[in-house]
Scaffold this active site. Structure first.
Site, PDB file in Angstrom:
ATOM      1  N   GLY A 240      25.467 -42.948  -7.739  1.00 29.12           N
ATOM      2  CA  GLY A 240      25.238 -44.025  -8.693  1.00 29.12           C
ATOM      3  C   GLY A 240      26.532 -44.621  -9.183  1.00 29.12           C
ATOM      4  N   THR A 244      26.970 -43.630 -15.304  1.00 30.32           N
ATOM      5  CA  THR A 244      25.515 -43.528 -15.414  1.00 30.32           C
ATOM      6  C   THR A 244      25.038 -42.126 -15.769  1.00 30.32           C
ATOM      7  OG1 THR A 244      25.453 -43.298 -12.995  1.00 30.32           O
ATOM      8  CG2 THR A 244      25.014 -45.474 -13.902  1.00 30.32           C
ATOM      9  N   GLY A 245      25.927 -41.151 -15.836  1.00 25.47           N
ATOM     10  CA  GLY A 245      25.538 -39.813 -16.284  1.00 25.47           C
ATOM     11  C   GLY A 245      25.332 -38.810 -15.181  1.00 25.47           C
ATOM     12  N   THR A 247      27.554 -36.571 -13.901  1.00 30.71           N
ATOM     13  CA  THR A 247      28.120 -35.283 -14.306  1.00 30.71           C
ATOM     14  C   THR A 247      27.289 -34.646 -15.410  1.00 30.71           C
ATOM     15  OG1 THR A 247      30.323 -36.108 -13.735  1.00 30.71           O
ATOM     16  CG2 THR A 247      30.212 -34.138 -15.107  1.00 30.71           C
ATOM     17  N   GLU A 464      33.156 -75.655 -21.631  1.00 31.43           N
ATOM     18  CA  GLU A 464      32.132 -74.693 -22.034  1.00 31.43           C
ATOM     19  C   GLU A 464      30.816 -75.389 -22.356  1.00 31.43           C
ATOM     20  OE1 GLU A 464      32.524 -71.640 -21.588  1.00 31.43           O
ATOM     21  OE2 GLU A 464      34.675 -71.699 -21.208  1.00 31.43           O
TER      22      GLU A 464
END
Length: 683
Positions: A240, A244-245, A247, A464
């Site tokens: 991933g 994203t977590g 580990t 812009e």
């Protein structure tokens, strides 16, 4: 004598460590000699002779003084230490020994803080007759330390030689080699549940947690599978984007299973010495087999598992390949690794060797993707727990404002919001603090002090406003949130959008987004008569998008349904001919020019509103979607975005139910394990 020497000469090499111990003996003799000739170093300076020394706190020192135990006090200004010499009649009260045992002039050594406060206190107690007198000394006689410093290089040389020879003599025959570089650097957690990380700490990622739940169950209750002929999975690969977590999920698996957990990085295998990486691989698996069942976690495995075909042998790659070969053999070779599960994480799975990814090594490839709307809500709930938030903070709103954010990004948003609130001396973190944190992370820090001329400011405002106007009238363009001409980071202005979370993107959606990107350059050309470098980032993004549509997605009229993706097999040459390359270039140019002309047409049709929007930007510097809606009217396609958000909210309960299933399964396993433990205790 020669006869006696002959056997010793034969045994010289294997007995190297015994010979080197002589240097330690010599070092001890030299140190004792220095201490003898300098009289103990500090003892000469202190005039204490063989007097006993006792260390005490400053509070205890005051207690001794008030009890009239002090004969005199000597204060050393250089080291911040004072010596309180004890009256002979009170020696036993402090040292629990007689005067003959303590020697001449025993004293108490005390570390003090402020010299001014100490002087005031000593002056006061002297007036009250608690001490006879006190004196100061500037420094000790550093005879011992002077000699020690002078011989320090020699001592260091002997110590270094001892280390080298002892390591060489004791390690060459073993697996470690010189300095034990072949030993594994894996950090072992004997009881992984001591880390305190479980699936409850992993917000979102319900699908990934379900994938790894079976691994946890196998480690807890292997008989359930082995009785049916099943085998333990060799490994699981967590794939991933960064943050994203992956580990955290691996630690949660170890925490749930409650087994030994070896944690290391892929770079720990790579060293400058040949053969070290393979030796470390064998060593970590050897340790793991002794503690089975257990888990080996290798973070960033792409550092050692990179595909061999992608690295031509040019003289510097053999060590990495040897390490990879050792890893392949240990995971699924002739040896057996019963009870050893390998978890690995990477965000570059396309670079891994195919032999590493096959079934039997990494049996499962678990994708840990960026969180969707519902998962972002769960992640916000986790990271907002320690933060004092105001009632104005809406988690649903924050989740919608952070599309594409990873778990690490959301944690950063919460932390930045708390820092911004503290900077403003606020008692609680408010909604605006979170919005400012999101802007800070996406666009960079505001630079309100950057000096711009009036013409530059007007040009940026027109640019812009062009983005805002074109995106407002493109059906599939992302909904506008706000527009700013305050410089942030390297950008002189920015427009914030709320991207819709799509699983697939159509050609019409990509064209509308490309048109809105080119709206800034089109506005410059139409309303200022010249173009500038301010659109460089927009042109880069539009060009990449057009090339991807034509060369990869097959969205071209002249090259339909053809993908020329440059995968790993085409490293040194393009997968198409020069003729096709010319067609791709022509199609990219044609697509961009068409959308540029379309942007100019939209700006021409709404030039009054665009001009009003630009003037409002110059005046206020920041405008919001409400201001654009007041000028141009309601966006005809806003209801579609609301429908998509409604669908996401309707799907949320299903995902929460899925998460509840994981929790329920976890509770069942814990209850079953508790019952088995009680049965064993009864037996």
């Amino acid at each position: 004598m020669n006869k006696n020497n002959q056997p010793m000469g034969d045994n010289n090499q294997p007995k190297m460590p015994r010979f080197n111990m002589n240097w330690i003996y010599l070092l001890v003799i030299v140190t004792l000699g220095i201490l003898f000739f300098t009289g103990g170093g500090n003892s000469i300076a202190e005039g204490a002779g063989a007097g006993t020394k006792k260390e005490a706190t400053y509070t205890k020192f005051k207690y001794y003084v008030e009890k009239n135990y002090a004969k005199k006090v000597v204060v050393n200004k250089s080291d911040g230490v004072l010596r309180m010499y004890v009256r002979p009649e009170h020696i036993r009260d402090i040292f629990n020994q007689s005067a003959q045992q303590t020697g001449k002039d025993p004293y108490v050594s005390v570390d003090y803080g402020s010299i001014d406060e100490l002087e005031k206190y000593l002056t006061d107690v002297q007036k009250r007759g608690k001490i006879a007198d006190f004196s100061y000394e500037s420094k000790h006689s550093n005879g011992f330390f002077d000699v020690l410093i002078s011989i320090a290089p020699t001592l260091f040389f002997f110590f270094l030689m001892y280390i080298i020879f002892s390591r060489i003599g004791g390690g060459m025959g073993g697996a470690g080699g010189m300095f034990n570089v072949g030993k594994s650097k894996a950090k072992l957690y004997e009881k992984a549940d001591d880390m305190g990380i479980t699936f409850k700490d992993v917000a979102g990622q319900a699908g990934a947690k379900q994938e790894v739940q079976e691994i946890v169950e196998f480690l807890k209750n292997p008989a359930k599978y082995t009785d049916l002929g099943g085998k333990i999975p060799k490994g699981a690969l967590l794939v991933g984007p960064p943050g994203t977590g992956k580990t955290l999920l691996a630690k949660a698996v170890a925490g749930e299973a409650g087994v030994p957990f070896f944690s290391m990085s892929g770079s720990d295998f790579v060293e400058m010495f040949v053969g070290v990486g393979a030796s470390r691989v064998r060593d970590v698996f050897h340790q793991a087999k002794q503690k089975a069942p257990c888990i080996i976690f290798i973070d960033e495995i792409d550092a050692v598992g990179r595909a061999r075909s992608k690295n031509p042998a040019m003289g510097g790659n053999d060590e990495r390949e040897n390490t990879l070969n050792a890893l392949l053999t240990e995971m699924d070779g002739f040896g057996t690794n019963s009870g050893v599960i390998v978890l690995a994480a990477t965000n570059r799975v396309d670079m891994l060797d195919s032999a590493l990814l096959r079934a039997g090594r990494f049996d499962r490839e678990i994708h840990v993707d960026l969180p969707d709307l519902t998962e972002r809500k769960e992640i916000f709930k986790v990271h907002l727990k320690p933060i004092k938030t105001d009632e104005s903070v809406d988690i649903d709103f924050l989740a919608r404002q952070t599309p594409g954010f990873s778990g690490a990004d959301i944690a950063n948003v919460c932390n930045e919001a708390a820092l911004i609130a503290a900077r403003h001396n606020a008692e609680k973190v408010e909604k605006q603090d979170f919005l400012d944190a999101v802007d800070r992370i996406i666009g960079g820090l505001e630079k309100k002090t950057k000096v711009m001329t009036a013409s530059e400011k007007r040009s940026i405002a027109l640019h812009e406003a062009g983005h805002a106007t074109v995106s407002w009238f493109c059906e599939h363009a992302n909904p506008l949130v706000k527009v700013s001409i305050v410089p942030r980071g390297q950008a002189l202005g920015a427009a914030w959008y709320l991207p819709e979370e799509r699983q697939i993107t159509t050609k019409e959606q990509m064209l509308d987004e490309m048109c809105s990107l080119l709206g800034g350059r089109a506005a410059e050309e139409l309303f200022t008569g010249h173009i500038s470098t301010g659109a460089m980032n927009d042109l880069e993004r539009a060009t990449k998008s057009a090339f991807g549509m034509i060369a990869y997605a097959g969205m071209s009229d002249r090259l339909p349904n053809v993908c020329y993706y440059n995968n790993s097999e085409y490293q040194f040459q393009r997968p198409y001919s020069e003729t096709t390359a010319k067609i791709i270039d022509d199609e990219v140019l044609k697509m961009i020019n068409e959308q540029y002309a379309r942007a100019k047409q939209l700006l021409t049709e709404h030039k009054e509103g665009h001009n009003e929007l630009a003037e409002l930007l110059i005046t206020r510097e920041v405008i919001f979607a409400e201001d654009v809606e007041r000028i141009f009217g309601p966006r005809p396609w806003i209801s579609r975005s609301q429908e998509i958000m409604k669908e996401n909210e309707e799907n949320a309960p299903a995902l929460e139910d899925m998460s509840d299933e994981v929790k329920q399964a976890q509770q069942e396993y814990e209850a079953k394990q508790k019952e088995e433990k009680e049965e064993k205790d009864e037996q």
